[in-house]
Write a protein that holds these residues in place. Structure first.
Motif, PDB file in Angstrom:
ATOM      1  N   GLY A 103     -19.601 -16.376   2.850  1.00  0.00           N
ATOM      2  CA  GLY A 103     -18.259 -15.828   2.922  1.00  0.00           C
ATOM      3  C   GLY A 103     -18.301 -14.353   3.279  1.00  0.00           C
ATOM      4  O   GLY A 103     -19.311 -13.837   3.764  1.00  0.00           O
ATOM      5  N   ALA A 104     -17.207 -13.678   3.035  1.00  0.00           N
ATOM      6  CA  ALA A 104     -17.100 -12.259   3.363  1.00  0.00           C
ATOM      7  C   ALA A 104     -16.410 -11.529   2.222  1.00  0.00           C
ATOM      8  O   ALA A 104     -15.679 -12.119   1.429  1.00  0.00           O
ATOM      9  N   VAL A 105     -16.653 -10.229   2.151  1.00  0.00           N
ATOM     10  CA  VAL A 105     -15.996  -9.359   1.186  1.00  0.00           C
ATOM     11  C   VAL A 105     -15.364  -8.220   1.966  1.00  0.00           C
ATOM     12  O   VAL A 105     -16.009  -7.604   2.815  1.00  0.00           O
ATOM     13  N   GLU A 106     -14.099  -7.959   1.700  1.00  0.00           N
ATOM     14  CA  GLU A 106     -13.357  -6.946   2.451  1.00  0.00           C
ATOM     15  C   GLU A 106     -12.368  -6.259   1.522  1.00  0.00           C
ATOM     16  O   GLU A 106     -12.071  -6.766   0.430  1.00  0.00           O
ATOM     17  N   PRO A 107     -11.840  -5.094   1.926  1.00  0.00           N
ATOM     18  CA  PRO A 107     -10.853  -4.420   1.080  1.00  0.00           C
ATOM     19  C   PRO A 107      -9.622  -5.296   0.838  1.00  0.00           C
ATOM     20  O   PRO A 107      -9.153  -5.999   1.741  1.00  0.00           O
ATOM     21  N   LEU A 108      -9.124  -5.247  -0.382  1.00  0.00           N
ATOM     22  CA  LEU A 108      -7.895  -5.953  -0.725  1.00  0.00           C
ATOM     23  C   LEU A 108      -6.715  -5.175  -0.155  1.00  0.00           C
ATOM     24  O   LEU A 108      -6.591  -3.966  -0.374  1.00  0.00           O
ATOM     25  N   THR A 109      -5.862  -5.857   0.593  1.00  0.00           N
ATOM     26  CA  THR A 109      -4.669  -5.220   1.136  1.00  0.00           C
ATOM     27  C   THR A 109      -3.428  -5.873   0.546  1.00  0.00           C
ATOM     28  O   THR A 109      -3.408  -7.068   0.261  1.00  0.00           O
ATOM     29  N   GLN A 110      -2.386  -5.056   0.378  1.00  0.00           N
ATOM     30  CA  GLN A 110      -1.117  -5.540  -0.143  1.00  0.00           C
ATOM     31  C   GLN A 110       0.019  -4.861   0.615  1.00  0.00           C
ATOM     32  O   GLN A 110      -0.144  -3.799   1.207  1.00  0.00           O
ATOM     33  N   GLY A 111       1.192  -5.483   0.573  1.00  0.00           N
ATOM     34  CA  GLY A 111       2.382  -4.881   1.144  1.00  0.00           C
ATOM     35  C   GLY A 111       2.605  -5.235   2.601  1.00  0.00           C
ATOM     36  O   GLY A 111       1.818  -5.955   3.229  1.00  0.00           O
ATOM     37  N   ASP A 112       3.702  -4.736   3.143  1.00  0.00           N
ATOM     38  CA  ASP A 112       4.072  -4.959   4.545  1.00  0.00           C
ATOM     39  C   ASP A 112       4.632  -3.648   5.101  1.00  0.00           C
ATOM     40  O   ASP A 112       5.732  -3.225   4.718  1.00  0.00           O
ATOM     41  N   PRO A 113       3.876  -2.971   5.979  1.00  0.00           N
ATOM     42  CA  PRO A 113       2.590  -3.398   6.538  1.00  0.00           C
ATOM     43  C   PRO A 113       1.483  -3.327   5.500  1.00  0.00           C
ATOM     44  O   PRO A 113       1.580  -2.546   4.554  1.00  0.00           O
ATOM     45  N   PRO A 114       0.424  -4.136   5.672  1.00  0.00           N
ATOM     46  CA  PRO A 114      -0.649  -4.158   4.687  1.00  0.00           C
ATOM     47  C   PRO A 114      -1.351  -2.808   4.573  1.00  0.00           C
ATOM     48  O   PRO A 114      -1.578  -2.122   5.573  1.00  0.00           O
ATOM     49  N   GLN A 115      -1.666  -2.453   3.353  1.00  0.00           N
ATOM     50  CA  GLN A 115      -2.463  -1.259   3.106  1.00  0.00           C
ATOM     51  C   GLN A 115      -3.468  -1.551   2.003  1.00  0.00           C
ATOM     52  O   GLN A 115      -3.218  -2.394   1.139  1.00  0.00           O
ATOM     53  N   ALA A 116      -4.598  -0.882   2.066  1.00  0.00           N
ATOM     54  CA  ALA A 116      -5.628  -1.076   1.052  1.00  0.00           C
ATOM     55  C   ALA A 116      -5.095  -0.610  -0.293  1.00  0.00           C
ATOM     56  O   ALA A 116      -4.705   0.545  -0.458  1.00  0.00           O
ATOM     57  N   LEU A 117      -5.059  -1.522  -1.242  1.00  0.00           N
ATOM     58  CA  LEU A 117      -4.467  -1.232  -2.549  1.00  0.00           C
ATOM     59  C   LEU A 117      -5.175  -2.084  -3.598  1.00  0.00           C
ATOM     60  O   LEU A 117      -5.203  -3.310  -3.484  1.00  0.00           O
ATOM     61  N   PRO A 118      -5.751  -1.462  -4.624  1.00  0.00           N
ATOM     62  CA  PRO A 118      -6.464  -2.256  -5.632  1.00  0.00           C
ATOM     63  C   PRO A 118      -5.514  -3.037  -6.533  1.00  0.00           C
ATOM     64  O   PRO A 118      -4.325  -2.721  -6.649  1.00  0.00           O
ATOM     65  N   PRO A 202      -8.802   7.305 -14.087  1.00  0.00           N
ATOM     66  CA  PRO A 202      -7.334   7.327 -13.963  1.00  0.00           C
ATOM     67  C   PRO A 202      -6.857   7.345 -12.511  1.00  0.00           C
ATOM     68  O   PRO A 202      -5.797   6.795 -12.204  1.00  0.00           O
ATOM     69  N   ASP A 203      -7.623   7.961 -11.618  1.00  0.00           N
ATOM     70  CA  ASP A 203      -7.192   8.014 -10.218  1.00  0.00           C
ATOM     71  C   ASP A 203      -7.180   6.628  -9.586  1.00  0.00           C
ATOM     72  O   ASP A 203      -6.328   6.337  -8.733  1.00  0.00           O
ATOM     73  N   PHE A 204      -8.101   5.766  -9.985  1.00  0.00           N
ATOM     74  CA  PHE A 204      -8.124   4.395  -9.470  1.00  0.00           C
ATOM     75  C   PHE A 204      -6.871   3.647  -9.924  1.00  0.00           C
ATOM     76  O   PHE A 204      -6.250   2.904  -9.150  1.00  0.00           O
ATOM     77  N   VAL A 205      -6.473   3.870 -11.174  1.00  0.00           N
ATOM     78  CA  VAL A 205      -5.260   3.243 -11.700  1.00  0.00           C
ATOM     79  C   VAL A 205      -4.032   3.753 -10.949  1.00  0.00           C
ATOM     80  O   VAL A 205      -3.140   2.974 -10.586  1.00  0.00           O
ATOM     81  N   LYS A 206      -3.999   5.058 -10.683  1.00  0.00           N
ATOM     82  CA  LYS A 206      -2.855   5.639  -9.981  1.00  0.00           C
ATOM     83  C   LYS A 206      -2.762   5.141  -8.541  1.00  0.00           C
ATOM     84  O   LYS A 206      -1.653   5.053  -7.991  1.00  0.00           O
ATOM     85  N   ARG A 207      -3.891   4.828  -7.923  1.00  0.00           N
ATOM     86  CA  ARG A 207      -3.844   4.244  -6.580  1.00  0.00           C
ATOM     87  C   ARG A 207      -3.071   2.935  -6.581  1.00  0.00           C
ATOM     88  O   ARG A 207      -2.354   2.608  -5.635  1.00  0.00           O
ATOM     89  N   ALA A 208      -3.203   2.179  -7.651  1.00  0.00           N
ATOM     90  CA  ALA A 208      -2.536   0.876  -7.736  1.00  0.00           C
ATOM     91  C   ALA A 208      -1.089   0.990  -8.185  1.00  0.00           C
ATOM     92  O   ALA A 208      -0.234   0.230  -7.723  1.00  0.00           O
TER      93      ALA A 208
END
Length: 250
Positions: A103-118, A202-208
């Motif tokens: 398989g593959a591993v890639e950044p998780l994207t969310q939203g429209d348009p998609p953006q990398a978001l944990p 905390p910065d990782f949490v704030k990204r989400a």
């Protein structure tokens, strides 16, 4: 007697409830701190179950000298998968399992348009129809509470059986063959362990979740943490029992 070998990649990302579950079954367990130079276990020993924990590094970092243990770890997981020896991957461990299986591993994207978001904090996983065919998953609710902490996702190979999804990430639980399971969410988590991650990153949490994300995730842990631990402790115990039943004996 089964032996559970736990591969740990960082001090903060520890085994959570795993030691208690192993002790309750009167099995033995061994912790391998790969980041501290502990050697990998031998490829296959009778009764051995391999559990691969998470970490802030990713499969894409496998050639980074800072994680010099990762190529050999991936080779070990691949060898066990090919030999149908028991493996359980949690978060990064699940991604490693998907990677070595094709398989593959890639950044998780969310939203429209998609953006990398944990995907971070308390939420729910939904068990898919295929989960009804798994004895280890019998009796679970259609949706179960979970704790998420990841910025990547798996793209599973065709032969994998997808078992659970979340709103943000399709690949939350899967099985490959009779002896390999992957969970993207943290079934080993305790409320105290989860809080330590929030406080350390905390910065990782704030990204989400934005500026108020830390308070939000901590409040959710206060409300849901014990239930998440209880339900996931049941799940993790069931999976350990299922893997023990498939472990080659001497």
């Amino acid at each position: 007697m089964p032996e559970v070998i736990v591969l740990q990649h960082q001090a903060l990302v520890g085994p959570g409830t795993l030691p208690e579950l192993v002790a309750e079954r009167q099995w033995t367990w061994r912790l391998c701190r790969l980041d501290c130079g502990d050697p990998l276990p031998q490829y296959q020993q009778p009764g051995q179950i391999l559990v691969v924990l998470g970490g802030t590094m990713g499969v894409g970092d496998r050639d980074d000298p800072a994680f010099g243990w990762m190529p050999a770890e991936l080779a070990l997981i691949r060898a066990r998968l090919e030999a149908q020896a028991p493996v359980l991957g949690l978060c990064l461990g699940a991604q490693m399992l998907a990677h070595v299986a094709g398989g593959a591993v890639e950044p998780l994207t969310q939203g429209d348009p998609p953006q990398a978001l944990p995907e971070v904090g308390c939420g729910a996983v939904q068990w898919l129809p295929a989960a009804a065919e798994e004895p280890a998953l019998a009796g679970f609710h259609a949706c179960e509470p979970a704790f998420f902490w990841h910025g990547d996702r798996c793209r599973l190979p065709a032969h994998a059986v997808l078992l659970a999804s979340s709103l943000a990430c399709r690949e939350q639980a899967f099985r490959m063959g009779p002896c390999a399971w992957g969970l993207q969410f943290h079934a080993e988590i305790t409320p105290a362990l989860a809080r330590s991650w929030v406080e350390a990153a905390p910065d990782f949490v704030k990204r989400a979740h934005g500026a108020g994300g830390v308070d939000r995730v901590l409040a959710d842990l206060e409300a849901w943490g014990e239930r998440i631990q209880a339900r996931n402790r049941l799940l993790l115990g069931r999976l350990l029992d299922a893997l023990a039943a498939t472990a080659p004996q001497a």
